[in-house]
Design a protein around this motif. Structure first.
Motif, PDB file in Angstrom:
ATOM      1  N   LEU A  76     -13.704   8.243  -6.642  1.00 15.78           N
ATOM      2  CA  LEU A  76     -12.405   8.819  -7.417  1.00 15.78           C
ATOM      3  C   LEU A  76     -12.896   8.889  -9.030  1.00 15.78           C
ATOM      4  CD1 LEU A  76      -9.516   6.867  -5.925  1.00 15.78           C
ATOM      5  CD2 LEU A  76     -10.161   9.212  -5.631  1.00 15.78           C
TER       6      LEU A  76
ATOM      7  N   LEU B  42     -14.945  11.872  -9.294  1.00 12.39           N
ATOM      8  CA  LEU B  42     -14.329  13.090  -9.010  1.00 12.39           C
ATOM      9  C   LEU B  42     -13.607  13.697 -10.470  1.00 12.39           C
ATOM     10  CD1 LEU B  42     -12.583  13.488  -5.629  1.00 12.39           C
ATOM     11  CD2 LEU B  42     -14.074  14.977  -6.681  1.00 12.39           C
TER      12      LEU B  42
ATOM     13  N   ILE C 220      -2.935  16.373   4.151  1.00 15.45           N
ATOM     14  CA  ILE C 220      -2.948  14.972   3.757  1.00 15.45           C
ATOM     15  C   ILE C 220      -1.755  14.090   4.506  1.00 15.45           C
ATOM     16  CG2 ILE C 220      -3.414  13.224   1.979  1.00 15.45           C
ATOM     17  CD1 ILE C 220      -4.447  15.427   0.305  1.00 15.45           C
TER      18      ILE C 220
ATOM     19  N   ILE D  77       0.874  -1.270   0.113  1.00 14.00           N
ATOM     20  CA  ILE D  77       0.102  -0.238   0.083  1.00 14.00           C
ATOM     21  C   ILE D  77       0.946   1.350  -0.169  1.00 14.00           C
ATOM     22  CG2 ILE D  77      -1.343   1.228   1.632  1.00 14.00           C
ATOM     23  CD1 ILE D  77      -3.260  -0.983   1.864  1.00 14.00           C
TER      24      ILE D  77
ATOM     25  N   ASN E 296      -7.941   3.109   5.422  1.00 20.84           N
ATOM     26  CA  ASN E 296      -7.183   4.367   5.591  1.00 20.84           C
ATOM     27  C   ASN E 296      -6.534   4.550   4.083  1.00 20.84           C
ATOM     28  OD1 ASN E 296      -6.082   6.518   6.923  1.00 20.84           O
ATOM     29  ND2 ASN E 296      -4.025   5.404   6.465  1.00 20.84           N
ATOM     30  N   PHE E 297      -6.264   3.451   3.448  1.00 22.05           N
ATOM     31  CA  PHE E 297      -5.748   3.664   1.972  1.00 22.05           C
ATOM     32  C   PHE E 297      -6.715   4.277   1.281  1.00 22.05           C
ATOM     33  CE2 PHE E 297      -5.597   1.558  -2.135  1.00 22.05           C
ATOM     34  CZ  PHE E 297      -4.654   2.208  -2.817  1.00 22.05           C
ATOM     35  N   GLY E 298      -8.074   3.748   1.308  1.00 22.71           N
ATOM     36  CA  GLY E 298      -9.122   4.079   0.685  1.00 22.71           C
ATOM     37  C   GLY E 298      -9.354   5.571   0.589  1.00 22.71           C
ATOM     38  N   VAL E 299      -9.514   6.192   2.138  1.00 26.40           N
ATOM     39  CA  VAL E 299      -9.832   7.451   2.052  1.00 26.40           C
ATOM     40  C   VAL E 299      -8.642   8.341   1.938  1.00 26.40           C
ATOM     41  CG1 VAL E 299     -10.221   8.967   4.020  1.00 26.40           C
ATOM     42  CG2 VAL E 299     -11.356   6.546   4.473  1.00 26.40           C
ATOM     43  N   THR E 300      -7.530   8.028   2.197  1.00 22.39           N
ATOM     44  CA  THR E 300      -6.532   8.728   1.612  1.00 22.39           C
ATOM     45  C   THR E 300      -6.256   8.882   0.118  1.00 22.39           C
ATOM     46  OG1 THR E 300      -5.196   7.657   3.366  1.00 22.39           O
ATOM     47  CG2 THR E 300      -3.751   9.226   2.087  1.00 22.39           C
ATOM     48  N   ALA E 301      -6.674   8.068  -0.570  1.00 24.27           N
ATOM     49  CA  ALA E 301      -6.570   7.730  -1.898  1.00 24.27           C
ATOM     50  C   ALA E 301      -7.656   9.077  -2.360  1.00 24.27           C
ATOM     51  CB  ALA E 301      -7.044   6.601  -2.697  1.00 24.27           C
ATOM     52  N   PHE E 302      -8.822   8.854  -1.691  1.00 24.49           N
ATOM     53  CA  PHE E 302      -9.971   9.898  -2.247  1.00 24.49           C
ATOM     54  C   PHE E 302      -9.418  11.139  -1.867  1.00 24.49           C
ATOM     55  CE2 PHE E 302     -14.089  11.994  -1.478  1.00 24.49           C
ATOM     56  CZ  PHE E 302     -14.593  11.390  -2.477  1.00 24.49           C
TER      57      PHE E 302
ATOM     58  N   MET F  47       0.583   4.226  -2.856  1.00 26.74           N
ATOM     59  CA  MET F  47       0.445   5.505  -2.207  1.00 26.74           C
ATOM     60  C   MET F  47       1.270   6.495  -2.729  1.00 26.74           C
ATOM     61  SD  MET F  47      -2.067   6.512  -0.077  1.00 26.74           S
ATOM     62  CE  MET F  47      -2.129   5.715   1.590  1.00 26.74           C
TER      63      MET F  47
ATOM     64  N   CYS G 111      -0.467  12.512  -8.323  1.00 27.31           N
ATOM     65  CA  CYS G 111      -1.005  13.727  -8.025  1.00 27.31           C
ATOM     66  C   CYS G 111      -0.478  14.928  -8.323  1.00 27.31           C
ATOM     67  CB  CYS G 111      -1.852  13.742  -7.081  1.00 27.31           C
ATOM     68  SG  CYS G 111      -3.324  12.487  -7.285  1.00 27.31           S
ATOM     69  N   PHE G 112       0.746  15.077  -7.560  1.00 29.56           N
ATOM     70  CA  PHE G 112       1.367  16.346  -7.315  1.00 29.56           C
ATOM     71  C   PHE G 112       2.546  16.764  -8.129  1.00 29.56           C
ATOM     72  CE2 PHE G 112      -1.459  15.604  -3.817  1.00 29.56           C
ATOM     73  CZ  PHE G 112      -1.701  16.958  -3.586  1.00 29.56           C
TER      74      PHE G 112
ATOM     75  N   LEU H   6      -6.682  12.479  -1.727  1.00 27.04           N
ATOM     76  CA  LEU H   6      -5.509  13.098  -2.571  1.00 27.04           C
ATOM     77  C   LEU H   6      -6.210  13.513  -3.935  1.00 27.04           C
ATOM     78  CD1 LEU H   6      -2.736  10.446  -2.688  1.00 27.04           C
ATOM     79  CD2 LEU H   6      -2.490  12.808  -2.444  1.00 27.04           C
ATOM     80  N   VAL H   7      -7.137  12.714  -4.476  1.00 27.66           N
ATOM     81  CA  VAL H   7      -7.520  13.050  -5.670  1.00 27.66           C
ATOM     82  C   VAL H   7      -8.511  14.543  -5.309  1.00 27.66           C
ATOM     83  CG1 VAL H   7      -9.096  12.489  -7.446  1.00 27.66           C
ATOM     84  CG2 VAL H   7      -7.502  10.978  -6.556  1.00 27.66           C
ATOM     85  N   LEU H   8      -9.107  14.433  -4.438  1.00 21.14           N
ATOM     86  CA  LEU H   8      -9.734  15.661  -4.092  1.00 21.14           C
ATOM     87  C   LEU H   8      -8.994  16.987  -4.003  1.00 21.14           C
ATOM     88  CD1 LEU H   8     -13.060  16.123  -3.150  1.00 21.14           C
ATOM     89  CD2 LEU H   8     -12.311  16.131  -0.710  1.00 21.14           C
TER      90      LEU H   8
ATOM     91  N   ALA I 149     -14.842   4.254  -2.265  1.00 21.34           N
ATOM     92  CA  ALA I 149     -13.621   5.107  -2.503  1.00 21.34           C
ATOM     93  C   ALA I 149     -13.268   5.167  -4.134  1.00 21.34           C
ATOM     94  CB  ALA I 149     -12.596   4.855  -1.948  1.00 21.34           C
TER      95      ALA I 149
ATOM     96  N   LEU J  17     -13.724   0.385   0.044  1.00 20.89           N
ATOM     97  CA  LEU J  17     -12.790   0.491  -1.007  1.00 20.89           C
ATOM     98  C   LEU J  17     -13.398   0.876  -2.391  1.00 20.89           C
ATOM     99  CD1 LEU J  17      -9.733  -2.057  -1.015  1.00 20.89           C
ATOM    100  CD2 LEU J  17      -9.635   0.380  -0.824  1.00 20.89           C
TER     101      LEU J  17
ATOM    102  N   LEU K 161       0.867   7.257  -6.303  1.00 17.94           N
ATOM    103  CA  LEU K 161      -0.472   8.174  -6.289  1.00 17.94           C
ATOM    104  C   LEU K 161      -0.158   9.373  -6.001  1.00 17.94           C
ATOM    105  CD1 LEU K 161      -3.304   7.254  -7.101  1.00 17.94           C
ATOM    106  CD2 LEU K 161      -3.794   7.195  -4.675  1.00 17.94           C
TER     107      LEU K 161
END
Lengths: 801, 112
Positions: free
Chosen positions: A787, A790, B29, A682, B80-86, A686, A693-694, B88-90, A783, A780, A689
């Motif tokens: 995404l 979004l 984040i 993970i 936590n991974f799901g929420v963080t990914a969301f 992460m 994104c950044f 991030l994209v937000l 989420a 998941l 990712l």
């Protein structure tokens, strides 16, 4: 006819008004309304002989029986008197409104729905025996009254007046509710009868005086007593039939009704006596004093109403002393005068308001400076006005004379009251009341002579004045007729209405007989000389009005009274203060809100610790140190802290990734292989990712990643860190002291036998506690869908996202 | 060992809190990630860190590490991974729409 229907009929009928209005466009809706109060009035008249015999009619229907809230219609002398006033005047007001409001230009359905709502609510107030039911109807009168004041809601002043009356009466009503609840706390019942039956017990209760003051707040605010009277003059923006009905005869007397209704509980208590008498006399004086300065006819009448209500209130206060003297004749005179004046005031004030409405309707103005010389143009109206005014001023032979004389008698008798230091204060009361009566005389003269005598000024008037139509004349004429009849034959009501009312105010058995006998001529008494003095001095004052009116401007008291200024200032202050407080805390910055939450947490937990947790820890039995683990921990700490000093985005992301990998390493060290695997995977995803994104972000604002050091932030975060550390230490120490056997032994023993798996963590995840996993998968999935939404979904044409 | 771990967890919480109190989205984040690290480690630490064997029955050891907190942490990591990914994209989308990552510039409508 069912008794309950007396109260409910107006509400039910109000439902039909909009249909009638819509489908009968050519007939004035008032005609459909008119018959209802007539029927109610006639029906209620049937009870007069029954109640006069001393009987009481009662009918109950359960509403919320578990809380003791029952809908009880209870008719005794007091309730019947008020119910007759409400329905009788209601009839006349509806008749008057038919001619006053035009069918073409007014939304009549609103008017009559509100009016019926009010009538039903008012009947509910006076005929209920249950305090909560009374309160419900009480608030309904406030509400419908506000709706009626704002009937012409396009005008700003109407809305202001409606809001003001709502604020003040509802605030008072709320205090009253609190008083009722205290009464319930003392007695355990909401029924007024049952509370009165327990009076002996509650008189010495701690809550007795608080409940009295709270209930009086409600009564005073509703009945426009000082200093809550300020809403009444502003309520004059209502259509005149409403002013005549609500603001002179019925609603403003609800407070008086309440005081009279609860007298059996509180009368005899010195607080009750003093509060009501003093507030009443202040209101009497204040209202009369300000009435003179007004130039609007309705404003004069409004202040006059305030003043007369003060008079009635004062009399009820003085009358309560009679309880001390076993209801001797000379002490009950005050109560008698109160009831008599209540009836008289309803008749003459109602007719005066209607006269003011006629003048307004026929000339287009109510300003006494613009009116004048109408006596030859409107002779009938003039006659009605002079009857009403003379009665208001207390001139022979109208009914106001009788009640004024009795008022003086009550005041003079009150000097003899020995209990409450009245020898000293009685004289003061008499002097104030006498001066107020002079003012009353003066403004009564102003009402008549400024508008009907003097020079005619047609150029000021919006319309060509002419005598009013018969429909507008009849209702005030009936009232004026009553003024004269009650003035000439005052005893026609004494045995049928007044005596039973006094019985209910004192809650006496019907065997106790009051000798209610009212004479015009009772010899050369001091009362008579006081009246003569009022007339002489009042006449002189009126003649020299221009000279002494300057006193008002010297005192800086023009039309606007100081209490109004205070009210406006207070409202504005409230507005500004709440705005400032909101702006102070609702900054719109995430950081501030987080700071509030965290600081609160730190203080709460710190306080709990300092209070409940002993500081003597047993240092937990420490598992063996290995030097390489210590080095790892040290490294991890350094990495974590270093992230604070990094100013480049990409580096920070990578450092976070490293921290994640270190975590995976800790999982390896502490024997959690599945965790280590998941964490590694993970953390990799992460980091990718993050970079995705950044990395592609606009480069122009790279420097924004830098954060400036803030001491408060540092203190808060150190506080949070310490909090977590201390909690962890303590719970560890405590669990070392009182070890609890973990439930995991069950998993270890049974995982192979029951689930057929040897990897304990996996067995727990999918077998023993599979539901968690199911939902975690759901998280998941949500989420992932979120995404996609979004990224893919774009709202077009909207700036605000 | 537990004491040292608790100190480390305290450091993680301190740094995480400091990060979420700043006004840059990315830092916030990252701060949330650090806080969740702290929480996971805390779960593990509080169940004891003795000299035991991994929770695999095939090891035939005398004592195993407590498997229940590990299962809990695993669930927490994934959520936590799901929420963080969301998040991030937000954050990324916020950049795209508003061209800023500074929370102080991200205010609602002007009449607030």
């Amino acid at each position: 006819m069912n008794l309950l229907l007396v109260i409910l009929a107006p509400f039910l009928y109000a439902l039909f008004i909009p249909f009638l209005y819509k489908h009968t466009k050519h007939i004035h809706t008032g005609w459909f309304v008119l018959w209802l109060p007539i029927i109610l009035f006639v029906y209620l008249l049937n009870f007069v002989p029954v109640v006069a015999k001393g009987d009481i009619i009662k009918k109950t229907i359960d509403w919320v029986p578990s809380l003791g809230v029952n809908f009880t219609v209870y008719i005794d002398g007091l309730g019947l008197l008020f119910a007759l006033l409400i329905t009788g005047l209601g009839t006349l007001v509806v008749l008057y409104s038919i001619y006053y409001l035009s069918l073409q230009s007014e939304p009549l359905n609103n008017f009559y729905v509100y009016l019926l709502l009010f009538m039903g609510a008012m009947l509910g107030v006076v005929l209920s025996d249950n305090l909560i039911v009374l309160y419900v109807f009480w608030e309904l009168t406030s509400l419908s009254s506000s709706l009626l004041i704002a009937y012409w809601y396009q005008r700003e002043k109407s809305r202001y007046g409606a809001l003001k009356s709502l604020f003040i009466t509802v605030a008072g009503g709320f205090a009253m509710l609190a008083g009722f609840v205290l009464l319930y706390a003392m007695t355990g019942t909401f029924s007024i009868r049952e509370i009165i039956a327990q009076t002996d017990i509650i008189v010495n209760h701690v809550l007795f005086v608080p409940s009295m003051i709270l209930i009086l707040l409600g009564a005073f605010s509703k009945s426009a007593q000082f200093p809550f009277h300020i809403w009444l003059p502003d309520a004059m923006e209502a259509p005149t039939p409403i002013s005549a009905y609500l603001h002179s005869a019925t609603m403003v007397k609800a407070g008086i009704f309440l005081v009279a209704r609860l007298s059996p509980i509180y009368a005899g208590n010195p607080h009750w006596f003093w509060i009501i008498s003093i507030i009443g006399i202040i209101t009497l004086f204040w209202g009369a004093f300000f009435a003179i300065r007004q130039t609007d006819l309705k404003s004069i009448l409004a202040y006059s109403t305030v003043s007369q209500l003060g008079l009635i209130m004062c009399l009820l206060g003085l009358g309560s002393a009679a309880v001390h003297y076993n209801y001797e004749q000379i002490y009950t005179v005050a109560t008698l005068a109160a009831i008599l004046h209540l009836i008289n005031h309803a008749t003459f004030k109602g007719s005066l308001f209607m006269v003011a409405g006629i003048i307004d309707h026929q000339t287009g103005t109510r300003d006494i400076d613009k009116l004048g010389g109408l006596v030859t143009i409107m002779p009938i109206t003039f006659t009605l006005a002079i009857i009403g005014s003379c009665s208001m001023a207390g001139i022979f032979p109208f009914n106001g004379f009788l009640s004024k004389e009795l008022f003086y008698t009550g005041l003079i008798n009150s000097i003899n009251i020995e209990t409450f230091n009245m020898e000293l204060w009685g004289i003061t009361l008499i002097v104030i009341a006498w001066i107020a009566s002079i003012f009353t005389f003066v403004y009564s003269m102003i009402v008549v002579f400024k508008s009907f005598m003097g020079k005619h000024k047609p150029y000021y008037l919006k319309k060509e004045p002419k005598e009013a139509s018969l429909g507008l004349i009849i209702p005030p004429a009936i009232l004026a007729f009553l003024v004269v009849i009650l003035g000439l034959f005052p005893n026609i009501l004494s045995q049928s209405i007044i005596a039973p009312t006094m019985h209910s105010i004192y809650a006496l058995a019907p065997t106790h007989i009051f000798e209610v006998n009212i004479y015009h001529w009772h010899g050369l008494t001091p009362e008579l000389f006081m009246t003569i003095g009022v007339i002489v001095i009042g006449f002189l004052l009126y003649k020299n009005l221009d000279k002494w009116l300057k006193v008002y401007s010297v005192l800086k008291l023009n039309k606007k009274e100081p209490l109004n200024t205070i009210y406006d200032w207070f409202l504005e202050l409230l507005d500004r203060a709440s705005l400032r407080i909101t702006q102070l805390q609702m900054t719109g910055l995430l950081r501030d809100y987080l700071a509030y939450i965290l600081i609160f947490m730190i203080f709460l937990i710190g306080y709990t610790f300092s209070k409940y947790v002993s500081t003597q820890y047993v240092i937990p039995e420490i598992s063996i140190y290995s030097w390489y683990i210590l080095i790892f921990i040290f490294m991890a700490i350094c990495t974590t802290i270093s992230i604070l000093f990094i100013n480049s985005r990409v580096t920070a992301i990578i450092i976070t990734g490293i921290i994640g990998f270190q975590l995976a390493l800790f999982f390896v060290i502490f024997r959690a292989p599945d965790l280590a695997l998941t964490k590694l995977l993970i953390e990799t995803v992460m980091t990718v990712l993050f970079l995705l994104c950044f990395y592609h972000l606009p480069k122009l604002k790279k420097e924004t990643f830098k954060s400036t050091f803030k001491l408060t932030n540092a203190l808060i975060s150190i506080g949070v860190g310490l909090m977590v550390t201390v909690i962890a230490f303590t719970s560890m120490a405590l669990s070392n002291e009182n070890p609890i056997k973990p439930i995991s032994n069950y998993f270890i023993e049974n995982s192979y036998e029951l689930a057929g798996g040897k990897n304990l963590v996996n067995v727990i995840l999918v077998d023993f506690r599979g539901l968690d996993t199911l939902l975690e998968v759901l998280v998941l999935a949500i989420a992932a869908l979120g995404l996609i939404a979004l990224i893919k979904h774009r709202v077009k044409g909207k700036e605000d996202i | 060992m537990e004491i040292m771990m608790i100190v480390y967890i305290g450091v993680l919480f301190t740094v995480g809190t400091y990060m979420i109190l700043t006004n840059v989205i990315l830092r916030i984040i990252l701060g949330i990630i650090l806080l969740s690290h702290g929480a996971h480690l805390l779960l593990l630490t509080m169940s004891g860190l003795g000299e035991t064997s991994p929770p695999l029955l095939g090891e035939n050891a005398i004592s195993y590490a407590d498997p229940l907190p590990q299962a809990l942490i695993l669930t927490a990591i994934v959520i936590n991974f799901g929420v963080t990914a969301f998040l991030l994209v937000l954050g990324y989308r916020t950049y795209q729409e508003h061209q800023t990552d500074n929370l102080e510039e991200l205010r609602g409508s002007s009449d607030e």
